[in-house]
Design a protein around this motif. Structure first.
Motif, PDB file in Angstrom:
ATOM      1  N   GLY A  80       0.052   8.331   5.644  1.00 22.81           N
ATOM      2  CA  GLY A  80       0.786   7.189   5.830  1.00 22.81           C
ATOM      3  C   GLY A  80       0.362   6.094   4.945  1.00 22.81           C
ATOM      4  N   VAL A  81      -0.843   5.778   4.945  1.00 23.01           N
ATOM      5  CA  VAL A  81      -1.468   4.691   3.998  1.00 23.01           C
ATOM      6  C   VAL A  81      -1.080   5.070   2.627  1.00 23.01           C
ATOM      7  CG1 VAL A  81      -3.738   3.801   3.157  1.00 23.01           C
ATOM      8  CG2 VAL A  81      -3.576   4.287   5.515  1.00 23.01           C
ATOM      9  N   THR A  82      -1.101   6.312   2.084  1.00 23.74           N
ATOM     10  CA  THR A  82      -0.740   6.479   0.813  1.00 23.74           C
ATOM     11  C   THR A  82       0.531   6.200   0.602  1.00 23.74           C
ATOM     12  OG1 THR A  82      -2.433   8.248   0.708  1.00 23.74           O
ATOM     13  CG2 THR A  82      -0.773   8.280  -0.866  1.00 23.74           C
ATOM     14  N   TYR A  83       1.461   6.718   1.569  1.00 24.63           N
ATOM     15  CA  TYR A  83       2.742   6.390   1.362  1.00 24.63           C
ATOM     16  C   TYR A  83       3.217   4.874   1.093  1.00 24.63           C
ATOM     17  CZ  TYR A  83       7.787   6.296   2.174  1.00 24.63           C
ATOM     18  OH  TYR A  83       9.346   5.802   2.158  1.00 24.63           O
ATOM     19  N   ARG A  84       2.497   4.262   1.907  1.00 26.02           N
ATOM     20  CA  ARG A  84       2.964   2.719   2.128  1.00 26.02           C
ATOM     21  C   ARG A  84       2.202   2.183   0.946  1.00 26.02           C
ATOM     22  NH1 ARG A  84       1.769   3.649   7.611  1.00 26.02           N
ATOM     23  NH2 ARG A  84      -0.317   3.029   7.464  1.00 26.02           N
ATOM     24  N   LEU A  85       1.227   2.313   0.284  1.00 27.11           N
ATOM     25  CA  LEU A  85       0.631   1.776  -0.764  1.00 27.11           C
ATOM     26  C   LEU A  85       1.270   2.148  -2.102  1.00 27.11           C
ATOM     27  CD1 LEU A  85      -3.331   2.201   0.123  1.00 27.11           C
ATOM     28  CD2 LEU A  85      -2.352   0.283  -0.405  1.00 27.11           C
ATOM     29  N   LEU A  86       1.555   3.481  -2.306  1.00 27.65           N
ATOM     30  CA  LEU A  86       2.542   3.703  -3.332  1.00 27.65           C
ATOM     31  C   LEU A  86       3.698   2.941  -3.403  1.00 27.65           C
ATOM     32  CD1 LEU A  86       1.689   7.542  -3.603  1.00 27.65           C
ATOM     33  CD2 LEU A  86       0.516   5.793  -5.036  1.00 27.65           C
ATOM     34  N   ASN A  87       3.994   2.492  -2.359  1.00 24.69           N
ATOM     35  CA  ASN A  87       5.522   1.772  -2.416  1.00 24.69           C
ATOM     36  C   ASN A  87       5.277   0.385  -2.857  1.00 24.69           C
ATOM     37  OD1 ASN A  87       7.805   3.251  -1.822  1.00 24.69           O
ATOM     38  ND2 ASN A  87       6.803   3.936   0.273  1.00 24.69           N
ATOM     39  N   THR A  88       3.971  -0.321  -2.891  1.00 23.67           N
ATOM     40  CA  THR A  88       3.895  -1.597  -3.199  1.00 23.67           C
ATOM     41  C   THR A  88       3.801  -1.669  -4.771  1.00 23.67           C
ATOM     42  OG1 THR A  88       1.448  -1.375  -3.113  1.00 23.67           O
ATOM     43  CG2 THR A  88       2.647  -1.652  -1.008  1.00 23.67           C
ATOM     44  N   PHE A  89       3.488  -0.506  -5.535  1.00 22.42           N
ATOM     45  CA  PHE A  89       3.553  -0.762  -7.118  1.00 22.42           C
ATOM     46  C   PHE A  89       4.554  -1.115  -7.542  1.00 22.42           C
ATOM     47  CE2 PHE A  89      -0.715   1.747  -5.781  1.00 22.42           C
ATOM     48  CZ  PHE A  89      -1.343   0.938  -6.336  1.00 22.42           C
ATOM     49  N   ASN A  90       4.825  -1.800  -8.359  1.00 22.28           N
ATOM     50  CA  ASN A  90       5.934  -2.330  -9.501  1.00 22.28           C
ATOM     51  C   ASN A  90       5.665  -1.222 -10.674  1.00 22.28           C
ATOM     52  OD1 ASN A  90       4.418  -3.720 -11.167  1.00 22.28           O
ATOM     53  ND2 ASN A  90       4.673  -5.622 -10.038  1.00 22.28           N
ATOM     54  N   LEU A  91       6.711  -1.580 -11.631  1.00 29.96           N
ATOM     55  CA  LEU A  91       6.802  -0.765 -12.712  1.00 29.96           C
ATOM     56  C   LEU A  91       5.545  -0.682 -13.657  1.00 29.96           C
ATOM     57  CD1 LEU A  91       8.345   1.637 -14.379  1.00 29.96           C
ATOM     58  CD2 LEU A  91       9.487  -0.152 -15.335  1.00 29.96           C
ATOM     59  N   SER A  92       5.213  -2.193 -13.915  1.00 36.28           N
ATOM     60  CA  SER A  92       4.165  -2.202 -14.947  1.00 36.28           C
ATOM     61  C   SER A  92       2.649  -1.846 -14.058  1.00 36.28           C
ATOM     62  CB  SER A  92       4.140  -3.744 -15.129  1.00 36.28           C
ATOM     63  OG  SER A  92       3.659  -4.577 -13.835  1.00 36.28           O
ATOM     64  N   GLU A  93       2.507  -1.862 -12.794  1.00 38.09           N
ATOM     65  CA  GLU A  93       1.409  -1.533 -12.068  1.00 38.09           C
ATOM     66  C   GLU A  93       1.197   0.050 -12.069  1.00 38.09           C
ATOM     67  OE1 GLU A  93       0.949  -5.200  -8.796  1.00 38.09           O
ATOM     68  OE2 GLU A  93       1.892  -3.552  -8.527  1.00 38.09           O
ATOM     69  N   ILE A  94       2.373   0.588 -12.115  1.00 35.37           N
ATOM     70  CA  ILE A  94       2.371   2.135 -12.206  1.00 35.37           C
ATOM     71  C   ILE A  94       1.961   2.343 -13.357  1.00 35.37           C
ATOM     72  CG2 ILE A  94       3.704   4.122 -12.132  1.00 35.37           C
ATOM     73  CD1 ILE A  94       5.454   2.861 -10.004  1.00 35.37           C
ATOM     74  N   ILE A  95       2.276   1.827 -14.458  1.00 37.34           N
ATOM     75  CA  ILE A  95       1.951   2.155 -15.879  1.00 37.34           C
ATOM     76  C   ILE A  95       0.445   1.862 -16.127  1.00 37.34           C
ATOM     77  CG2 ILE A  95       2.521   1.936 -18.517  1.00 37.34           C
ATOM     78  CD1 ILE A  95       5.159   1.552 -17.540  1.00 37.34           C
ATOM     79  N   ALA A  96       0.186   0.658 -15.967  1.00 37.00           N
ATOM     80  CA  ALA A  96      -1.118   0.166 -16.498  1.00 37.00           C
ATOM     81  C   ALA A  96      -2.301  -0.088 -15.184  1.00 37.00           C
ATOM     82  CB  ALA A  96      -0.946  -1.118 -17.113  1.00 37.00           C
ATOM     83  N   GLY A  97      -1.832   0.084 -14.047  1.00 39.10           N
ATOM     84  CA  GLY A  97      -2.698  -0.091 -12.960  1.00 39.10           C
ATOM     85  C   GLY A  97      -2.798  -1.400 -12.637  1.00 39.10           C
ATOM     86  N   ASN A  98      -3.584  -1.875 -11.601  1.00 40.52           N
ATOM     87  CA  ASN A  98      -3.755  -3.435 -11.072  1.00 40.52           C
ATOM     88  C   ASN A  98      -5.011  -3.245 -10.553  1.00 40.52           C
ATOM     89  OD1 ASN A  98      -3.918  -5.793 -10.155  1.00 40.52           O
ATOM     90  ND2 ASN A  98      -1.757  -5.582  -9.145  1.00 40.52           N
ATOM     91  N   PRO A  99      -5.989  -3.986 -11.371  1.00 40.75           N
ATOM     92  CA  PRO A  99      -7.428  -3.934 -10.539  1.00 40.75           C
ATOM     93  C   PRO A  99      -7.664  -4.861  -9.439  1.00 40.75           C
ATOM     94  CG  PRO A  99      -7.445  -4.489 -12.962  1.00 40.75           C
ATOM     95  CD  PRO A  99      -5.882  -4.580 -12.542  1.00 40.75           C
ATOM     96  N   LEU A 100      -6.649  -5.658  -9.069  1.00 41.02           N
ATOM     97  CA  LEU A 100      -6.538  -6.727  -7.972  1.00 41.02           C
ATOM     98  C   LEU A 100      -6.300  -6.042  -6.637  1.00 41.02           C
ATOM     99  CD1 LEU A 100      -4.717  -9.577  -9.384  1.00 41.02           C
ATOM    100  CD2 LEU A 100      -6.847  -9.280  -9.206  1.00 41.02           C
ATOM    101  N   LYS A 101      -5.677  -4.597  -6.788  1.00 42.93           N
ATOM    102  CA  LYS A 101      -5.283  -3.773  -5.794  1.00 42.93           C
ATOM    103  C   LYS A 101      -6.300  -2.805  -5.495  1.00 42.93           C
ATOM    104  CE  LYS A 101      -0.257  -4.186  -5.796  1.00 42.93           C
ATOM    105  NZ  LYS A 101       1.085  -3.160  -5.747  1.00 42.93           N
ATOM    106  N   VAL A 102      -7.460  -2.520  -6.211  1.00 43.14           N
ATOM    107  CA  VAL A 102      -8.389  -1.429  -6.007  1.00 43.14           C
ATOM    108  C   VAL A 102      -8.984  -1.333  -4.778  1.00 43.14           C
ATOM    109  CG1 VAL A 102     -10.335  -0.319  -7.016  1.00 43.14           C
ATOM    110  CG2 VAL A 102      -8.777  -1.311  -8.581  1.00 43.14           C
ATOM    111  N   GLU A 103      -9.410  -2.484  -4.450  1.00 47.96           N
ATOM    112  CA  GLU A 103     -10.322  -2.500  -3.091  1.00 47.96           C
ATOM    113  C   GLU A 103      -9.367  -2.362  -1.973  1.00 47.96           C
ATOM    114  OE1 GLU A 103     -12.325  -6.026  -2.516  1.00 47.96           O
ATOM    115  OE2 GLU A 103     -13.639  -5.915  -4.227  1.00 47.96           O
ATOM    116  N   LYS A 104      -7.904  -2.287  -2.093  1.00 51.83           N
ATOM    117  CA  LYS A 104      -7.238  -2.049  -0.787  1.00 51.83           C
ATOM    118  C   LYS A 104      -6.727  -0.374  -0.796  1.00 51.83           C
ATOM    119  CE  LYS A 104      -5.077  -6.611  -1.226  1.00 51.83           C
ATOM    120  NZ  LYS A 104      -3.765  -7.212  -1.462  1.00 51.83           N
TER     121      LYS A 104
END
Length: 425
Positions: free
Chosen positions: A313-337
């Motif tokens: 459930g955590v994985t499902y909710r987290l994956l739904n928070t990524f926008n297209l640019s974050e899916i492609i390049a990642g987002n260091p600001l989200k790593v700790e979450k």
């Protein structure tokens, strides 16, 4: 004499590098490599014992030790020159480094965590492919013997174990992990057993940690030992088998770990079926897992708790928070979450392109030329891809990555004809 106009092959250039006449270690090199692997497994326990004796250490101390080990492995490997087998690990590290640079610039925040994670894979792969296989066996034997002895100590006298290592104090100083104000045991907070937590019903005490000092890495270590047994069974003598089986069994029984218990079922089955499965199927596994998570989205969107459903459930909710640019390049600001969701962690730290390159490495760097190679390589892939459903960082821990990647690399470099021989010395 070289004929005029004749092009020098890259392999000839590599062989011409200083010290590049051999791509394997001599006895001294093997002993140093063995020491580096063992220190990588044990250094947290050593530092914790120093903290318990009153020596003040911080995050920088732990980072410094990892840096020394990493560069020690790299330097020792490069002392023999560069081989064709080095290209893929080095290319992986270069690609991840490039992605980290792009992400750091894009989000205006320096992020080197992914470089550290993949540097460990690179240097221990390079180290392992130069080692004699008997030294890999020794590394596992020493690590499992130490783990088993300290684990028995922890189970029989948890108070003296906690006093000697002071895990809670160590992780508070070096990781910033807050101690539970209602718990004065001195153990890591994650070892607390609470109502509803998965249990095999064989052990009623706190979740065990042994030399790993926390409850996650020891579970991961047990699975790495299973992969080692699958890839090395015919090569091990009865003492080595007994140590590995005893260590794995006691870890699973006392740590009450879901993934370890599941792998205890899957790995022995895999011993018989892995030799018959095409390696290309590895490429499909993460897509099947993530696809299944989204197919079950309506059931997982509100799932909580420290169980498989809650983690998915955590994985499902987290994956739904990524926008297209974050899916492609990642987002260091989200790593700790994302530490409780491996696939979200991969996406946040290295993006979809980085994740795909990592998947290609998992599939095509290990060799599948013999039954033993297929068993070991498939075991490693199943461990990593299954673990990513419940956690992000454990498979990148130096405490287990050192053994796993040196083993896979050494197993992969051996000729198939040699692997068919039973070597139980």
């Amino acid at each position: 004499m070289v004929m005029a106009g004749r092009r020098v092959r890259p392999t000839a250039f590599v062989s011409g590098l200083p010290g590049a006449t051999s791509k394997t270690f001599n006895v001294t090199g093997n002993r140093i490599a063995l020491a580096l692997i063992v220190v990588a497994v044990l250094y947290n326990a050593i530092l914790a014992a120093l903290v318990a004796r009153g020596i003040t250490l911080g995050y920088s101390s732990v980072a410094a030790v990892e840096v020394i080990i990493t560069f020690g492995c790299l330097g020792l490997s490069l002392s023999t020159g560069i081989s064709g087998r080095d290209v893929m690990p080095l290319a992986l590290l270069w690609f991840i480094g490039a992605l980290a640079l792009v992400a750091s610039i894009s989000f205006d925040q320096v992020y080197i965590g992914s470089i550290r994670n993949f540097a460990l894979i690179t240097v221990f792969s390079m180290l392992g492919q130069r080692m004699d296989y008997k030294f890999i066996r020794r590394a596992f034997f020493i690590a499992s013997t130490m783990t088993l002895v300290v684990l028995i100590w922890e189970i029989t006298s948890v108070e003296s174990y906690a006093a000697f290592f002071s895990p809670a104090r160590y992780y508070e100083l070096t990781r910033g992990t807050a101690r539970n104000e209602f718990d004065d045991s001195g153990l890591s907070v994650g070892t607390i057993v609470f109502e509803g937590r998965f249990s095999l019903g064989l052990f009623s005490g706190r979740r065990t940690s042994s030399i790993f000092l926390e409850q996650v890495s020891i579970n991961s270590y047990a699975i790495v030992c299973m992969a080692f047994l699958n890839g090395s069974w015919l090569r091990l003598n009865w003492k080595e088998k007994a140590i590995q089986i005893s260590t794995i069994g006691l870890i699973i029984a006392s740590n009450n770990a879901r993934m370890g218990a599941l792998m205890c079922i899957l790995m022995p089955i895999g011993y018989f079926i892995f030799p018959w499965i095409n390696r290309n199927i590895v490429l499909a596994i993460p897509f099947i897992i993530v696809g299944a998570i989204f197919a079950l989205g309506s059931h997982l969107q509100n799932a909580v708790g420290d169980d498989l459903t809650g983690r998915l459930g955590v994985t499902y909710r987290l994956l739904n928070t990524f926008n297209l640019s974050e899916i492609i390049a990642g987002n260091p600001l989200k790593v700790e979450k994302t530490f409780d969701s491996g696939y979200a962690f991969i996406l946040a730290s290295i993006g979809l392109f980085g994740g795909f390159v990592y998947l290609l490495f998992l599939t095509y760097y290990p060799r599948y030329g013999s039954e033993e190679q297929r068993r070991g390589s498939w075991s490693a892939a199943i461990y990593i891809l299954a673990w990513l459903t419940v956690g992000g960082t454990a498979t990148f821990s130096i405490k287990t990555a050192a053994l796993l990647w040196s083993f896979i690399a050494c197993l992969s470099k051996l000729p198939s004809s040699d692997l068919t021989k039973q070597v139980s010395r």
